[in-house]
Design an enzyme around this catalytic site. Structure first.
Site, mmCIF file in Angstrom:
data_model
loop_
_atom_site.group_PDB
_atom_site.id
_atom_site.type_symbol
_atom_site.label_atom_id
_atom_site.label_comp_id
_atom_site.label_asym_id
_atom_site.label_seq_id
_atom_site.Cartn_x
_atom_site.Cartn_y
_atom_site.Cartn_z
ATOM 1 C CG ASP A 52 -1.985 -1.046 1.173
ATOM 2 O OD1 ASP A 52 -2.396 -1.407 0.063
ATOM 3 O OD2 ASP A 52 -2.418 -1.508 2.247
ATOM 4 C CE1 TYR A 110 4.215 -6.917 3.873
ATOM 5 C CE2 TYR A 110 3.690 -9.253 3.893
ATOM 6 C CZ TYR A 110 3.677 -8.021 3.263
ATOM 7 O OH TYR A 110 3.127 -7.915 2.015
#
Length: 370
Positions: A52, A110
């Site tokens: 994003d 992540y």
């Protein structure tokens, strides 16, 4: 024509995400411009993971096809000369022309970084979230084991997701901090999580929930409660994008077995002889009734993607749940007529002929991991 794979790192601060968008500057746009500038030919990139606006990456993966006569490993240095300084190719190699970065078994890692201090560290303003109250690291760590294994993470998925289902498997989750003293500011906190894939905003919602656990707004059982309820209201806010980094994508071979054991389902999908026989074996040992159709559809798709032409089936909890003529996704349940295997596995799943034909003609996209 060759397919070149790139390991891509970027500071996402200046970009409207990774994926190409009209009237917006994205990482994919800059990569495409670089490839076209180097090769002097049109190019189309495929990114392994979409990030994003404001999210960073150290190890995203991209591929493109080209006939440009350059050794594969040299594309990294050559393309960097065409890229802005906040995007860098770390490595390049050649892969098979049919290799697709989103259609392989992989594990993704992540990191979410939090600066825990009364005043924000200005050097981390674009790469960490800020929490100005001391956090309870022990409570945050105590919550993490609930995430491990395969679960339905619907509570940790933001609206707007295009995922076909919300089941994911988390392999590892850990929390590190610069300062471990109780009641003190922790400095830089890093939440690292590795899994089979992640839903829309999933890691940021996990981080937002962790912050509420650490600040005392939720208790250490918050993750388990949300996994049981599957309700978004039981999780924390979406943490800021700046703290999120896609650390690594590691590609894996086709697994010999899938095994899951949680409060909602328990199964074993055996694929030891898949390469030589084209046959896999699925045993459902337990499944909550509301999850049964989704579990069967997901596992049949997964095994078919791995190369199974026939999937032998048994339900050791309730044999009446399987019956000839049932359909799960593209797959039809039939009686197993093979005398060598039907006693142990009375049913089998095979792709419907109409679906197989549509798939061959490209009208149905193969199932992919999100």
């Amino acid at each position: 024509m060759r397919r070149i794979r790139l390991i891509v790192s970027y500071d996402g601060t200046a970009y409207f995400g990774s994926q190409m968008q009209p009237k917006a500057v994205t990482v994919e746009q800059k990569l495409t411009e670089a490839v076209q500038g180097l090769t002097r030919a049109p190019a189309q990139l495929i990114l392994a993971s979409r990030t994003d606006t404001g999210v960073h990456a150290l190890g995203n993966v991209a591929v493109f096809d080209t006939g440009f006569p350059m050794p594969a490993e040299r594309f990294a240095t050559a393309l960097n000369a065409y890229l802005p300084p906040d995007i860098r190719i770390q490595a390049a190699d050649e892969v098979a022309l049919n290799w697709h970065p989103r259609k392989q078994h992989c594990e993704k890692t992540y990191e979410y970084r939090i600066w825990n201090g009364r005043i924000m560290n200005p050097l981390l303003r674009n790469s960490a979230a800020h929490c100005y109250v001391p956090l309870n690291l022990a409570a945050m760590r105590a919550a993490l084991p609930s995430l491990l294994g395969e679960h339905d993470f619907a509570a940790f998925c933001a609206s707007g997701s295009a995922a076909s289902h919300t089941v994911r498997c988390v392999y590892r989750a850990e929390l590190t901090a610069e300062c471990e003293a109780a009641g003190a500011y922790a400095g830089l906190i890093t939440f690292r999580i590795t899994g089979s894939g992640f839903l829309y905003h999933m890691v940021r919602i996990l981080a937002g929930t962790l912050l509420e656990i650490g600040s005392g707004k939720k208790d250490a059982a918050a993750f388990r409660k949300a996994l049981r309820s599957r309700a978004r209201r039981d999780t924390g806010p979406v943490a800021p994008a700046a703290g999120l980094i896609l650390r690594e994508i590691r590609y894996l071979p086709v697994p010999n077995r899938y095994v899951a054991d949680n409060e909602d389902w328990r199964y074993e999908l055996s694929q030891e002889n898949l390469a030589s026989t084209g046959v896999s074996r699925l045993t459902v040992e337990h499944c909550r009734p509301d999850d049964y159709a989704g579990l069967m559809t997901r596992l049949l798709h997964e095994s078919h993607r791995d190369g199974a032409r026939c999937i032998l089936l048994r339900d050791s909890e309730d044999s009446t749940r399987l019956a000839a003529g049932q359909r799960y996704g593209f797959y039809e349940i039939r009686e197993n007529t093979n005398p060598e295997s039907r006693n142990g596995f009375p049913y089998l799943a095979a792709e419907e002929e109409s679906s197989a034909k549509q798939r061959e003609e490209g009208q149905i996209a193969p199932a992919t991991e999100q």
